[in-house]
Design an enzyme around this catalytic site. Structure first.
Site: not given
Ligand code: IMP
Ligand code: MG
Length: 201
Positions: A63-64, A119, A123, A173
């Site tokens: 949803k982000g 996106e 992270d 965040v």
């Molecule tokens: P990744 O696969 O580790 O890159 O995670 C990415 C997903 O984790 C993002 O699309 C977000 O939905 C969630 N996410 C990562 N960090 C945060 C944050 O600081 N706040 C809220 N959602 C986050």
């Molecule tokens: Mg996300």
């Protein structure tokens, strides 16, 4: 419960006309409403120039990304189309394992389309890595990624972003679509979360 934002990070008046306040479980504002608006306009102009004469398909990752995608789309002066995908990652609450499950798939066919994945935050980059492989297999004419935020120094490999909003420090965040346990998605700025809700993503 709300409290005034720390003075050093106050961004002036909220769009509502009231002074900026941050919720009690949030700390400093990392990206203000004005900084978001300016950067989104710049990204929109860049996409408009890069895709001149084409009809890009914006693929939002729910949803982000929904707030960012809504503003970004209106900053693009081209006949864009929309689709959405929802994914959830396996693993514990705070760390993505990289094994992603598609919860809601796209409605549209990507064959021959100019796809821009939108996106909220990169992270580890593992969610994006999975999405890229999955979407590339559907034979789009082109596949680029536009991420609002990148968390500094956390990526496993190069996330290879064509469009990027802001680099942020390694803090959790919320705001502008991002949540902590579904809360705070509607904050008009990005701030550091200091509450104790599960930090699930
Ligand atoms: P990744 O696969 O580790 O890159 O995670 C990415 C997903 O984790 C993002 O699309 C977000 O939905 C969630 N996410 C990562 N960090 C945060 C944050 O600081 N706040 C809220 N959602 C986050
Ligand atoms: Mg996300």
């Amino acid at each position: 419960m709300t409290k005034p934002a720390p003075p050093a990070t106050e961004s002036g008046a909220h769009a509502s006309g009231q002074p900026t306040v941050v919720p009690a479980d949030c700390a400093e504002i990392l990206v203000t409403e004005e900084q978001l608006a300016t950067r989104v306009r710049e990204l929109g102009a860049q996409i408009t120039a890069d895709y001149a004469g084409r009809r890009p398909l914006l693929v939002g990752v729910l949803k982000g990304a929904f707030v960012f995608m809504s503003d970004l789309a209106r900053a693009i002066d081209l006949p864009v189309e929309f689709d959405f995908m929802a994914v959830s990652s396996y693993g514990n609450a705070t760390k993505t394992s990289g094994v992603v499950r598609i919860v809601k798939d796209l409605d549209l066919d990507l064959d021959g389309r100019d796809v821009i994945v939108v996106e909220d935050i990169i992270d580890s980059g593992l969610t994006l890595k999975y999405l890229r492989t999955n979407l590339a297999a559907r034979n789009p004419a082109s596949l680029e990624v536009c991420a609002l935020l990148v968390r500094e120094g956390q990526q496993v490999g190069d996330p290879d972003l064509t469009y990027m909003g802001f680099e942020i420090p390694p803090a959790f965040v919320v705001g502008y679509g991002l949540d902590a346990g579904e809360k705070h998605r509607n904050l008009p700025y990005i701030c550091r979360y200091v509450g104790d809700e599960p930090l699930e993503h």
